[in-house]
Scaffold this motif. Sequence first.
Motif, PDB file in Angstrom:
ATOM      1  N   GLY A  65      23.161  83.281  71.104  1.00 28.68           N
ATOM      2  CA  GLY A  65      23.326  83.020  72.523  1.00 28.68           C
ATOM      3  C   GLY A  65      23.105  81.563  72.860  1.00 28.68           C
ATOM      4  O   GLY A  65      22.848  80.719  71.981  1.00 28.68           O
ATOM      5  N   VAL A  66      23.203  81.247  74.151  1.00 30.84           N
ATOM      6  CA  VAL A  66      23.128  79.862  74.617  1.00 30.84           C
ATOM      7  C   VAL A  66      21.779  79.234  74.274  1.00 30.84           C
ATOM      8  O   VAL A  66      21.720  78.098  73.783  1.00 30.84           O
ATOM      9  CB  VAL A  66      23.366  79.798  76.143  1.00 30.84           C
ATOM     10  N   GLU A  67      20.701  79.945  74.542  1.00 33.26           N
ATOM     11  CA  GLU A  67      19.371  79.389  74.272  1.00 33.26           C
ATOM     12  C   GLU A  67      19.181  79.130  72.784  1.00 33.26           C
ATOM     13  O   GLU A  67      18.649  78.080  72.383  1.00 33.26           O
ATOM     14  CB  GLU A  67      18.294  80.337  74.780  1.00 33.26           C
ATOM     15  N   ALA A  68      19.639  80.054  71.949  1.00 30.99           N
ATOM     16  CA  ALA A  68      19.528  79.865  70.498  1.00 30.99           C
ATOM     17  C   ALA A  68      20.369  78.690  70.037  1.00 30.99           C
ATOM     18  O   ALA A  68      19.971  77.932  69.155  1.00 30.99           O
ATOM     19  CB  ALA A  68      19.945  81.141  69.776  1.00 30.99           C
ATOM     20  N   ASP A  69      21.543  78.514  70.652  1.00 28.95           N
ATOM     21  CA  ASP A  69      22.410  77.382  70.291  1.00 28.95           C
ATOM     22  C   ASP A  69      21.760  76.054  70.672  1.00 28.95           C
ATOM     23  O   ASP A  69      21.879  75.060  69.943  1.00 28.95           O
ATOM     24  CB  ASP A  69      23.767  77.509  70.987  1.00 28.95           C
ATOM     25  N   GLU A  70      21.075  76.034  71.826  1.00 27.95           N
ATOM     26  CA  GLU A  70      20.389  74.805  72.250  1.00 27.95           C
ATOM     27  C   GLU A  70      19.274  74.457  71.270  1.00 27.95           C
ATOM     28  O   GLU A  70      19.100  73.292  70.906  1.00 27.95           O
ATOM     29  CB  GLU A  70      19.828  74.985  73.660  1.00 27.95           C
ATOM     30  N   ILE A  71      18.533  75.466  70.843  1.00 28.69           N
ATOM     31  CA  ILE A  71      17.483  75.231  69.845  1.00 28.69           C
ATOM     32  C   ILE A  71      18.109  74.749  68.540  1.00 28.69           C
ATOM     33  O   ILE A  71      17.604  73.832  67.884  1.00 28.69           O
ATOM     34  CB  ILE A  71      16.665  76.508  69.609  1.00 28.69           C
ATOM     35  N   GLY A  72      19.228  75.352  68.164  1.00 29.41           N
ATOM     36  CA  GLY A  72      19.890  74.986  66.920  1.00 29.41           C
ATOM     37  C   GLY A  72      20.398  73.561  66.900  1.00 29.41           C
ATOM     38  O   GLY A  72      20.563  72.976  65.820  1.00 29.41           O
ATOM     39  N   SER A  73      20.643  72.975  68.053  1.00 32.98           N
ATOM     40  CA  SER A  73      21.147  71.603  68.119  1.00 32.98           C
ATOM     41  C   SER A  73      20.033  70.562  68.023  1.00 32.98           C
ATOM     42  O   SER A  73      20.309  69.366  67.889  1.00 32.98           O
ATOM     43  CB  SER A  73      21.925  71.392  69.418  1.00 32.98           C
ATOM     44  N   GLN A  74      18.773  71.009  68.075  1.00 33.73           N
ATOM     45  CA  GLN A  74      17.652  70.071  68.024  1.00 33.73           C
ATOM     46  C   GLN A  74      17.428  69.573  66.593  1.00 33.73           C
ATOM     47  O   GLN A  74      17.680  70.293  65.628  1.00 33.73           O
ATOM     48  CB  GLN A  74      16.377  70.753  68.534  1.00 33.73           C
ATOM     49  N   PRO A  75      16.947  68.344  66.439  1.00 36.41           N
ATOM     50  CA  PRO A  75      16.660  67.822  65.093  1.00 36.41           C
ATOM     51  C   PRO A  75      15.612  68.671  64.383  1.00 36.41           C
ATOM     52  O   PRO A  75      14.668  69.159  65.009  1.00 36.41           O
ATOM     53  CB  PRO A  75      16.122  66.409  65.371  1.00 36.41           C
ATOM     54  N   ASP A  76      15.795  68.848  63.102  1.00 37.89           N
ATOM     55  CA  ASP A  76      14.840  69.597  62.295  1.00 37.89           C
ATOM     56  C   ASP A  76      13.789  68.617  61.785  1.00 37.89           C
ATOM     57  O   ASP A  76      13.930  68.017  60.721  1.00 37.89           O
ATOM     58  CB  ASP A  76      15.552  70.278  61.122  1.00 37.89           C
ATOM     59  N   LEU A  77      12.713  68.452  62.550  1.00 35.22           N
ATOM     60  CA  LEU A  77      11.654  67.509  62.212  1.00 35.22           C
ATOM     61  C   LEU A  77      10.517  68.233  61.495  1.00 35.22           C
ATOM     62  O   LEU A  77      10.239  69.397  61.775  1.00 35.22           O
ATOM     63  CB  LEU A  77      11.124  66.829  63.477  1.00 35.22           C
ATOM     64  N   ARG A  78       9.866  67.535  60.569  1.00 33.76           N
ATOM     65  CA  ARG A  78       8.749  68.110  59.822  1.00 33.76           C
ATOM     66  C   ARG A  78       7.525  67.220  59.973  1.00 33.76           C
ATOM     67  O   ARG A  78       7.632  66.002  59.869  1.00 33.76           O
ATOM     68  CB  ARG A  78       9.116  68.240  58.337  1.00 33.76           C
ATOM     69  N   PHE A  79       6.362  67.842  60.184  1.00 31.50           N
ATOM     70  CA  PHE A  79       5.122  67.091  60.365  1.00 31.50           C
ATOM     71  C   PHE A  79       4.279  67.230  59.103  1.00 31.50           C
ATOM     72  O   PHE A  79       3.895  68.344  58.716  1.00 31.50           O
ATOM     73  CB  PHE A  79       4.358  67.615  61.586  1.00 31.50           C
ATOM     74  N   MET A  80       4.002  66.113  58.432  1.00 31.55           N
ATOM     75  CA  MET A  80       3.210  66.105  57.204  1.00 31.55           C
ATOM     76  C   MET A  80       1.737  65.874  57.531  1.00 31.55           C
ATOM     77  O   MET A  80       1.397  64.939  58.249  1.00 31.55           O
ATOM     78  CB  MET A  80       3.699  65.008  56.258  1.00 31.55           C
ATOM     79  N   ARG A  81       0.869  66.737  56.975  1.00 35.34           N
ATOM     80  CA  ARG A  81      -0.571  66.604  57.216  1.00 35.34           C
ATOM     81  C   ARG A  81      -1.338  66.311  55.927  1.00 35.34           C
ATOM     82  O   ARG A  81      -2.562  66.328  55.933  1.00 35.34           O
ATOM     83  CB  ARG A  81      -1.118  67.890  57.836  1.00 35.34           C
ATOM     84  N   ASN A  82      -0.630  66.072  54.833  1.00 37.62           N
ATOM     85  CA  ASN A  82      -1.300  65.967  53.530  1.00 37.62           C
ATOM     86  C   ASN A  82      -1.559  64.533  53.098  1.00 37.62           C
ATOM     87  O   ASN A  82      -1.619  64.239  51.909  1.00 37.62           O
ATOM     88  CB  ASN A  82      -0.471  66.681  52.458  1.00 37.62           C
ATOM     89  N   LEU A  83      -1.705  63.622  54.040  1.00 38.82           N
ATOM     90  CA  LEU A  83      -1.997  62.231  53.709  1.00 38.82           C
ATOM     91  C   LEU A  83      -3.498  62.069  53.507  1.00 38.82           C
ATOM     92  O   LEU A  83      -4.266  62.026  54.463  1.00 38.82           O
ATOM     93  CB  LEU A  83      -1.510  61.299  54.826  1.00 38.82           C
ATOM     94  N   GLU A  84      -3.898  61.994  52.249  1.00 38.86           N
ATOM     95  CA  GLU A  84      -5.312  61.877  51.929  1.00 38.86           C
ATOM     96  C   GLU A  84      -5.721  60.405  51.876  1.00 38.86           C
ATOM     97  O   GLU A  84      -5.119  59.615  51.136  1.00 38.86           O
ATOM     98  CB  GLU A  84      -5.610  62.527  50.578  1.00 38.86           C
ATOM     99  N   PRO A  85      -6.755  60.008  52.641  1.00 36.47           N
ATOM    100  CA  PRO A  85      -7.235  58.614  52.556  1.00 36.47           C
ATOM    101  C   PRO A  85      -7.794  58.320  51.170  1.00 36.47           C
ATOM    102  O   PRO A  85      -8.181  59.220  50.425  1.00 36.47           O
ATOM    103  CB  PRO A  85      -8.326  58.547  53.625  1.00 36.47           C
ATOM    104  N   LEU A  86      -7.848  57.055  50.834  1.00 32.23           N
ATOM    105  CA  LEU A  86      -8.415  56.635  49.557  1.00 32.23           C
ATOM    106  C   LEU A  86      -9.938  56.724  49.599  1.00 32.23           C
ATOM    107  O   LEU A  86     -10.551  56.509  50.644  1.00 32.23           O
ATOM    108  CB  LEU A  86      -8.017  55.186  49.267  1.00 32.23           C
ATOM    109  N   PRO A  87     -10.576  57.037  48.461  1.00 30.90           N
ATOM    110  CA  PRO A  87     -12.042  56.918  48.411  1.00 30.90           C
ATOM    111  C   PRO A  87     -12.457  55.481  48.721  1.00 30.90           C
ATOM    112  O   PRO A  87     -11.708  54.537  48.455  1.00 30.90           O
ATOM    113  CB  PRO A  87     -12.368  57.291  46.964  1.00 30.90           C
ATOM    114  N   ARG A  88     -13.626  55.343  49.251  1.00 35.46           N
ATOM    115  CA  ARG A  88     -14.076  54.023  49.682  1.00 35.46           C
ATOM    116  C   ARG A  88     -14.093  53.005  48.539  1.00 35.46           C
ATOM    117  O   ARG A  88     -13.797  51.821  48.743  1.00 35.46           O
ATOM    118  CB  ARG A  88     -15.472  54.123  50.308  1.00 35.46           C
ATOM    119  N   ASP A  89     -14.443  53.459  47.319  1.00 36.65           N
ATOM    120  CA  ASP A  89     -14.560  52.542  46.189  1.00 36.65           C
ATOM    121  C   ASP A  89     -13.328  52.554  45.280  1.00 36.65           C
ATOM    122  O   ASP A  89     -13.373  52.039  44.168  1.00 36.65           O
ATOM    123  CB  ASP A  89     -15.793  52.879  45.360  1.00 36.65           C
ATOM    124  N   ALA A  90     -12.224  53.126  45.732  1.00 38.85           N
ATOM    125  CA  ALA A  90     -11.012  53.197  44.907  1.00 38.85           C
ATOM    126  C   ALA A  90     -10.422  51.805  44.686  1.00 38.85           C
ATOM    127  O   ALA A  90     -10.449  50.953  45.583  1.00 38.85           O
ATOM    128  CB  ALA A  90      -9.973  54.093  45.567  1.00 38.85           C
TER     129      ALA A  90
END
Length: 271
Positions: A65-90
Amino acid sequence: MTLVKLAVRKGSAPVEVDLDTLTPKARALAEAVHASPGHQPLGVLCDTGHTKGDNPNHAYVYGTGVEADEIGSQPDLRFMRNLEPLPRDAETSPEEWLEYNARQIPVDSWPIAGARSRMEPLAERVPSAAAARDDRCLTRDQALRYLADRGIVVSNDAWIMLQKAGNAPEPRHYALGGRMPLWHVDNLDAYAGREVEQWPVTRVAELLGFSGPSAAGSARKQLSRWGLSAVGRAPGRGGESLFAADQVQAAHAARPGSGRRGAPRVDGRFK
């Protein structure tokens, strides 16, 4: 020189990084981290170049339907949460951290924004997002896995040898002052899809100068030492393994001592 501040070490103050020393994908990642609160790697929003409608499960999830088509036209963006900071003494530098993490992002995705929190991306795109889209490069290990998935299996040493012999594609970028060569997938695709004659091991043995009952076995041992794997198999139950002729010829030409004069070969060795 274009400096930004990044806090990529645990419990340490932000440090300055020169964006002009980074590859496009790592530069966009640095800008995303810099834009986040405290310049911390809370997460990064990535674009995939696809829309939500490209997902084969779109109709199952969103219906029709129309609402599903509108959602389908949106960019498929991905949010990454796995960025681990370096240890302080690395000993790892912020530049190394950026280049490494940039290559962990899927090859067809690129950073476009930082994060307001570990659960919420920012909306404003970073300046280098467009340039990062074209940085579809892989490290040597990633490139070899990429080729293996396409039927081209070579060892790390063989890849270096073939590159020196002019058979394998050259890196597109050299990150970290030349310490991290990067290959673009377009060049890898061209290499995997090139037209090449396939030789049975008996033909390889002829090129290498092996003869007699042990010729095929000697050729297989040499191919193994070079790190070259078969790319196919001749038809029939007794079909021989087939090898890429251009790789065999390049390895043969690059072998130690190939430039000597007046040194006849006997069973693959110089006397």
